[in-house]
Design a protein around this motif. Sequence first.
Motif, mmCIF file in Angstrom:
data_model
loop_
_atom_site.group_PDB
_atom_site.id
_atom_site.type_symbol
_atom_site.label_atom_id
_atom_site.label_comp_id
_atom_site.label_asym_id
_atom_site.label_seq_id
_atom_site.Cartn_x
_atom_site.Cartn_y
_atom_site.Cartn_z
ATOM 1 N N PHE A 287 0.814 -1.220 0.000
ATOM 2 C CA PHE A 287 0.000 0.000 0.000
ATOM 3 C C PHE A 287 0.844 1.267 0.000
ATOM 4 N N ALA A 288 2.023 1.182 -0.607
ATOM 5 C CA ALA A 288 2.859 2.380 -0.727
ATOM 6 C C ALA A 288 2.211 3.406 -1.646
ATOM 7 N N GLY A 289 1.328 2.946 -2.526
ATOM 8 C CA GLY A 289 0.701 3.831 -3.492
ATOM 9 C C GLY A 289 -0.261 4.841 -2.909
ATOM 10 N N VAL A 290 -0.630 4.696 -1.632
ATOM 11 C CA VAL A 290 -1.574 5.667 -1.051
ATOM 12 C C VAL A 290 -0.970 7.068 -0.992
ATOM 13 N N GLY A 291 0.343 7.165 -1.172
ATOM 14 C CA GLY A 291 0.991 8.475 -1.158
ATOM 15 C C GLY A 291 0.769 9.262 -2.424
ATOM 16 N N SER A 292 0.273 8.618 -3.488
ATOM 17 C CA SER A 292 -0.041 9.323 -4.741
ATOM 18 C C SER A 292 -1.549 9.436 -4.898
ATOM 19 N N ILE A 293 -1.976 10.401 -5.676
ATOM 20 C CA ILE A 293 -3.417 10.621 -5.859
ATOM 21 C C ILE A 293 -4.059 9.400 -6.505
ATOM 22 N N GLN A 294 -3.445 8.910 -7.580
ATOM 23 C CA GLN A 294 -4.016 7.771 -8.286
ATOM 24 C C GLN A 294 -4.042 6.531 -7.401
ATOM 25 N N GLY A 295 -2.953 6.311 -6.660
ATOM 26 C CA GLY A 295 -2.900 5.156 -5.779
ATOM 27 C C GLY A 295 -3.937 5.229 -4.683
ATOM 28 N N ARG A 296 -4.134 6.409 -4.144
ATOM 29 C CA ARG A 296 -5.124 6.579 -3.083
ATOM 30 C C ARG A 296 -6.538 6.327 -3.611
ATOM 31 N N ILE A 297 -6.814 6.811 -4.809
ATOM 32 C CA ILE A 297 -8.137 6.624 -5.398
ATOM 33 C C ILE A 297 -8.455 5.142 -5.534
ATOM 34 N N ARG A 298 -7.448 4.354 -5.917
ATOM 35 C CA ARG A 298 -7.677 2.922 -6.097
ATOM 36 C C ARG A 298 -7.930 2.229 -4.754
ATOM 37 N N VAL A 299 -7.203 2.628 -3.723
ATOM 38 C CA VAL A 299 -7.424 2.031 -2.407
ATOM 39 C C VAL A 299 -8.764 2.487 -1.836
ATOM 40 N N GLU A 300 -9.135 3.737 -2.098
ATOM 41 C CA GLU A 300 -10.447 4.225 -1.665
ATOM 42 C C GLU A 300 -11.567 3.426 -2.333
ATOM 43 N N ALA A 301 -11.380 3.091 -3.610
ATOM 44 C CA ALA A 301 -12.380 2.293 -4.320
ATOM 45 C C ALA A 301 -12.513 0.910 -3.679
ATOM 46 N N LEU A 302 -11.382 0.343 -3.276
ATOM 47 C CA LEU A 302 -11.410 -0.951 -2.593
ATOM 48 C C LEU A 302 -12.116 -0.843 -1.257
ATOM 49 N N GLN A 303 -11.791 0.189 -0.505
ATOM 50 C CA GLN A 303 -12.432 0.398 0.792
ATOM 51 C C GLN A 303 -13.941 0.558 0.627
ATOM 52 N N GLY A 304 -14.349 1.315 -0.382
ATOM 53 C CA GLY A 304 -15.772 1.505 -0.643
ATOM 54 C C GLY A 304 -16.464 0.209 -1.021
ATOM 55 N N ALA A 305 -15.780 -0.637 -1.792
ATOM 56 C CA ALA A 305 -16.377 -1.908 -2.200
ATOM 57 C C ALA A 305 -16.570 -2.830 -1.001
ATOM 58 N N ILE A 306 -15.623 -2.814 -0.077
ATOM 59 C CA ILE A 306 -15.758 -3.652 1.121
ATOM 60 C C ILE A 306 -16.876 -3.138 2.016
ATOM 61 N N THR A 307 -16.950 -1.816 2.171
ATOM 62 C CA THR A 307 -18.034 -1.228 2.965
ATOM 63 C C THR A 307 -19.388 -1.546 2.359
ATOM 64 N N LEU A 308 -19.478 -1.467 1.029
ATOM 65 C CA LEU A 308 -20.727 -1.811 0.348
ATOM 66 C C LEU A 308 -21.088 -3.276 0.575
ATOM 67 N N THR A 309 -20.103 -4.148 0.550
ATOM 68 C CA THR A 309 -20.350 -5.562 0.801
ATOM 69 C C THR A 309 -20.906 -5.763 2.210
ATOM 70 N N ASN A 310 -20.342 -5.049 3.169
ATOM 71 C CA ASN A 310 -20.854 -5.151 4.533
ATOM 72 C C ASN A 310 -22.279 -4.618 4.626
ATOM 73 N N ASP A 311 -22.585 -3.585 3.858
ATOM 74 C CA ASP A 311 -23.957 -3.075 3.811
ATOM 75 C C ASP A 311 -24.909 -4.122 3.243
ATOM 76 N N LEU A 312 -24.456 -4.839 2.229
ATOM 77 C CA LEU A 312 -25.286 -5.895 1.643
ATOM 78 C C LEU A 312 -25.542 -7.006 2.656
ATOM 79 N N VAL A 313 -24.512 -7.328 3.443
ATOM 80 C CA VAL A 313 -24.681 -8.330 4.499
ATOM 81 C C VAL A 313 -25.752 -7.875 5.483
ATOM 82 N N ALA A 314 -25.676 -6.615 5.892
ATOM 83 C CA ALA A 314 -26.649 -6.089 6.848
ATOM 84 C C ALA A 314 -28.052 -6.035 6.248
ATOM 85 N N GLU A 315 -28.132 -5.737 4.965
ATOM 86 C CA GLU A 315 -29.431 -5.534 4.325
ATOM 87 C C GLU A 315 -30.130 -6.842 3.978
#
Length: 333
Positions: A287-315
Amino acid sequence: MWKYCLILYSLLLAPAYAQEVDMPKLVTNVVNEHILPGYERLATRSAALSKAVETSCPDNLDAVKLAYNEAFDAWMGVSHLRFGPSEDNNRAFALAFWPDTRGFTPKTLASLLTDNDPAIHDAEKFTTVSIAARGFYPMEFLLYDTQFTEEPAPQRCDLMAVMAKDIANNSAAILRDWQAGYGEMMIKADNDIYRAPEEAVRQLYTALTTGLQFTAQTRLGRPMGSFEKPRPNRAEARRSERSQRHVLLSLQANRQLASLLSENDEDIDRGFERAIRIVEDLDDPAFAGVGSIQGRIRVEALQGAITLTNDLVAEYLGPKLGISAGFNALDGD
């Protein structure tokens, strides 16, 4: 608006869904197909790690690293199961003390080596040392961090040997307790810990949702830091470049648990599939890429996908099991 209506509808139907679910069957399947195989794998690979350190250190550190990574992989397959035998005697913490927010691990290791502490040479005494010096994370320092890889080989190998033995003993103890009664106790659910099958199912549901939250908020959130101040050095197991791998393995393990609890719900599985596809395509092992804008965007997308998955579990899964959408696995509400 439609989303809130759907959640309300799911809540209204929750008791009916819960009555249709064969709770004892769900628990039996999870114990026999997910929990026991996972701990068997951990015990086997941890024993192999202990043997590898004993026979290959310091002459063949590549063999030690291979055994270490295979054992660590096995831990990631059960790391979300933080209840029962893994919690007895702080076994889970003794296997995996992370995050170490105050940097106790390198300090404790340095003290043990500098003082040539007797615990380095005695497995029983080693169980009394700080939790920060036990388990997979301190062994990572000894194998991959230059602060310790330049230590005198015999002393470092002695410490790794007693550390690996401790890992193997704890892994074997967890498995033994599951096999010797805890698994059956959870399945029968007629005891002081689980008074009904619904309580056992809730425990498993908690493990699932907490595991997903920990991955999104801690495994990813810590290295992400803030936009102005990313913290790549806080990534889990970054020295061995396992950070991305841990997210993948955790998602795969939780996907199996979710599939067993939901009886192969396709909506939930699609959420896992999307998150897993993102992490597999990330190509950022520490996760060294979080220091760049593009790298951070990709990790944010991953974080969002996991959060969405947890929302689906709850729903979708929560109401099916009779668990309200307001249930929070982190605070027990």
